[in-house]
Scaffold this active site. Structure first.
Site, PDB file in Angstrom:
ATOM      1  N   GLY A 155       0.833  -0.792  -0.166  1.00  9.07           N
ATOM      2  CA  GLY A 155      -0.315  -0.111  -0.173  1.00  9.07           C
ATOM      3  C   GLY A 155       1.148   1.365   0.209  1.00  9.07           C
ATOM      4  N   GLY A 160       2.298   3.703   1.504  1.00 11.89           N
ATOM      5  CA  GLY A 160       3.099   4.745   2.843  1.00 11.89           C
ATOM      6  C   GLY A 160       3.106   5.314   3.302  1.00 11.89           C
ATOM      7  NE  ARG A 161       9.086   6.499   1.956  1.00  3.57           N
ATOM      8  CZ  ARG A 161       9.296   6.332   2.775  1.00  3.57           C
ATOM      9  NH1 ARG A 161       9.120   7.169   3.132  1.00  3.57           N
ATOM     10  NH2 ARG A 161       9.786   5.645   3.151  1.00  3.57           N
ATOM     11  CG  ASP A 168       9.338   8.827   8.743  1.00  4.30           C
ATOM     12  OD1 ASP A 168       9.384   8.839   8.010  1.00  4.30           O
ATOM     13  OD2 ASP A 168      10.274   9.351   9.347  1.00  4.30           O
ATOM     14  CG  ASP A 201       4.946  -2.884  -4.328  1.00  3.54           C
ATOM     15  OD1 ASP A 201       5.692  -4.226  -4.858  1.00  3.54           O
ATOM     16  OD2 ASP A 201       5.451  -1.985  -3.732  1.00  3.54           O
ATOM     17  CG  ASN A 202       7.779  -0.009  -6.997  1.00  2.14           C
ATOM     18  OD1 ASN A 202       7.079  -0.163  -6.661  1.00  2.14           O
ATOM     19  ND2 ASN A 202       9.272  -0.712  -6.775  1.00  2.14           N
ATOM     20  CG  ASP A 231       6.579   3.465  -7.143  1.00  2.00           C
ATOM     21  OD1 ASP A 231       6.146   5.220  -6.685  1.00  2.00           O
ATOM     22  OD2 ASP A 231       5.287   2.596  -6.972  1.00  2.00           O
TER      23      ASP A 231
END
Length: 522
Positions: free
Chosen positions: A106, A108-109, A141, A277-278, A287
């Site tokens: 997913g 994530g950033r 993060d 996923d890329n 990506d």
């Protein structure tokens, strides 16, 4: 042209597809949904514009002068939301990473703001990378740093100007906050300046978007068909109503992917992280992490330090890996019973056909030939590999060869400069290679001026070289953006020789940690 205040965002993705009913921004497994609503996390600092793309602004119908407004940096850093926008969201998807199934991944950033409709009616999705955590951030993060964000901004626009299908970038914004990073995961932790890049694409749907619900089965399996219908309706509408709609769609995805990889191989681009996923469902480069464009020609080159053990994503392996990735997409569609096995196999087969056709056409143009000649191509590439020649400069200098006027065994001055100092044996080998090349050019009989124009249109003079980007990164981290702006100005016209741009054509032919060899850390 719109101002920020009157730029309206739409979101067909969230309007038409099921979302996560849980509104909390907490790390979790999300099932039965294709996205979660989530707002960017404000930095609490004063963001600033590092660079913007007026051309991308115009694609969105946004007045390029808006890039210079302080409010623009606020919005593109995630500190403020557009007043007329759709609700931000993060997509959920899975993927094979380095050949192994990784389960839920997913955004994530990355946080999608919605889609702006350009003057031509095309919808362009806006996505902030580095604007905070999402339910898919795992142990990260959600932030991004200047070095990786600058590299993505540069690559997105440079690849477009090189003629390679790609996502675009509207802006690079410094957040004014610092982020803790361990670049090579070796305990060397340091504070780095934070940044956000605003990515722009017709769609951010990936192969892994179909793989995740297919892998879960049960109540998630219908999501595969729903998402396929959405993608076809918005991006492949000419297939609607066909009995073999899904198989035909898979075939077109395979063809687009094949043509994309051919473009990569022709300009020397190595993605570095070709996980499923890329992989864009539209056949765009997506990506940009530890990518690199070949400088010293080495087919075994990988720009990803994490790939050194297995060398899965080397330059030479990209065609095979992407074929495998297309097959994984087909497996997800087969699991959802969208087509029979024989139709899926035929559709996947279109990848190799498209790759071969596109690569041969591009390589013929690079060599100045009307028709691809494998012997000539292999001979030139073999000589380049033996000497570690600069991929871009050597191909560009081949146009200097004169099939009629050159002395036998000679190397034209422009090519000699590109190759650098040669030992006697190397010079003799190049002389023999060029003699065979001259004979091939004579057989074709294309006028020299026409041939050189063809080669100059296929062989760039300027690429985003790693050392140049590292110089721009160092300057940007110190608060100066002139180096980046000068580089971007040159990369906007990569096929045209530009006076005073000589320093952008040569860098050292070696692989250095943190310059040519990078990590996925961003």
């Amino acid at each position: 042209m719109h101002t920020l205040e009157d730029l309206k965002l739409e979101s067909p993705f969230t309007a038409e597809l099921p979302g996560d009913p849980n509104a909390s921004n907490t790390l979790r497994q999300v099932s039965g949904a294709l996205y979660s609503f989530v707002d960017p996390t404000p930095t609490g600092t004063r963001p600033y514009l590092v660079a913007g793309s007026p051309a991308v602004a115009q694609l969105l119908g946004l007045d390029p002068r808006e890039l210079r407004r302080p409010e623009f940096a606020d919005v593109l850093s995630g500190n403020a939301l557009l007043p007329n926008g759709a609700q931000p969201f993060a997509q959920t998807y899975g993927g094979h990473q380095f050949g192994s199934w990784a389960g839920q991944l997913g955004d994530g950033r990355a946080i999608n703001l919605g889609a702006a409709r350009g003057p031509d009616g095309q919808l362009w999705e806006l996505q902030l990378k580095g604007a905070g955590m999402t339910p898919y951030s795992r142990r990260a993060d959600g932030r991004a740093v200047m070095r990786s964000s600058l590299r993505e901004f540069v690559a997105s626009e440079a690849m477009h100007h090189l003629g390679v299908p790609t996502t675009r970038a509207l802006a690079l914004v410094g957040t004014g906050a610092e982020v803790v990073r361990d670049m090579f995961y070796n305990g060397n932790v340091r504070m780095e300046p934070g940044a956000v890049v605003c990515r722009v694409a017709r769609s951010f749907v990936r192969f892994g978007s179909f793989q995740l619900p297919a892998s879960r089965g049960g109540g998630d399996m219908p999501l595969v068909r729903l998402l396929a219908d959405h993608v076809i309706r918005h991006h492949f509408p000419h297939l609607l109503g066909r009995e073999d709609c899904y198989a035909a769609w898979l075939g077109e995805v395979a063809q687009r992917t094949g043509r994309l990889v051919a473009a990569w191989q022709a300009v020397g681009f190595c993605h570095g992280v070709l996980n499923t996923d890329n992989m864009s469902i539209l056949g765009d480069t997506i990506d940009y992490g530890p990518y690199g464009l070949l400088e010293r020609f080495d087919p075994s080159f990988t720009p990803n330090a994490s790939d050194l053990g297995g060398l899965r994503y080397t330059f030479r392996n990209q065609p095979e890996i992407c074929n495998w990735n297309v097959a994984q997409l087909a497996n997800a569609l087969l699991a959802a019973e969208l087509m029979p096995l024989d139709a899926a196999e035929e559709a996947v087969g279109r990848y190799s056909e498209a790759l071969t056709e596109a690569y041969q056409a591009r390589m013929a143009a690079k060599l100045g030939l009307r028709a691809y000649d494998k012997g000539t191509a292999v001979s030139v590439l073999t000589a380049m590999h033996a000497d570690g020649a600069d991929f871009t400069n050597t191909f560009r200098a081949l146009a200097a060869v004169d099939a009629e006027a050159d002395a036998p065994g000679s190397i034209p001055p422009a090519l000699q400069q590109a190759l650098g100092p040669l030992e006697a044996e190397q010079a003799a080998e190049w002389g023999a290679t060029l003699d065979a090349y001259r004979l091939r050019l004579q057989d074709e009989g294309m006028p020299t001026a026409e041939r050189r124009a063809l080669q100059d249109s296929a062989n760039p003079a300027y690429i985003p070289r790693n050392a140049l980007m590292q110089d721009a990164i160092a300057a940007a981290e110190a608060g100066s953006f002139d180096e980046l702006h000068e580089l971007m100005a040159v990369l906007e016209r990569p096929y045209t020789l530009q006076p005073g741009a000589e320093r952008f054509t040569h860098t050292e032919r070696k692989v250095r940690m943190g310059v040519e060899l990078l990590s996925c850390s961003s």
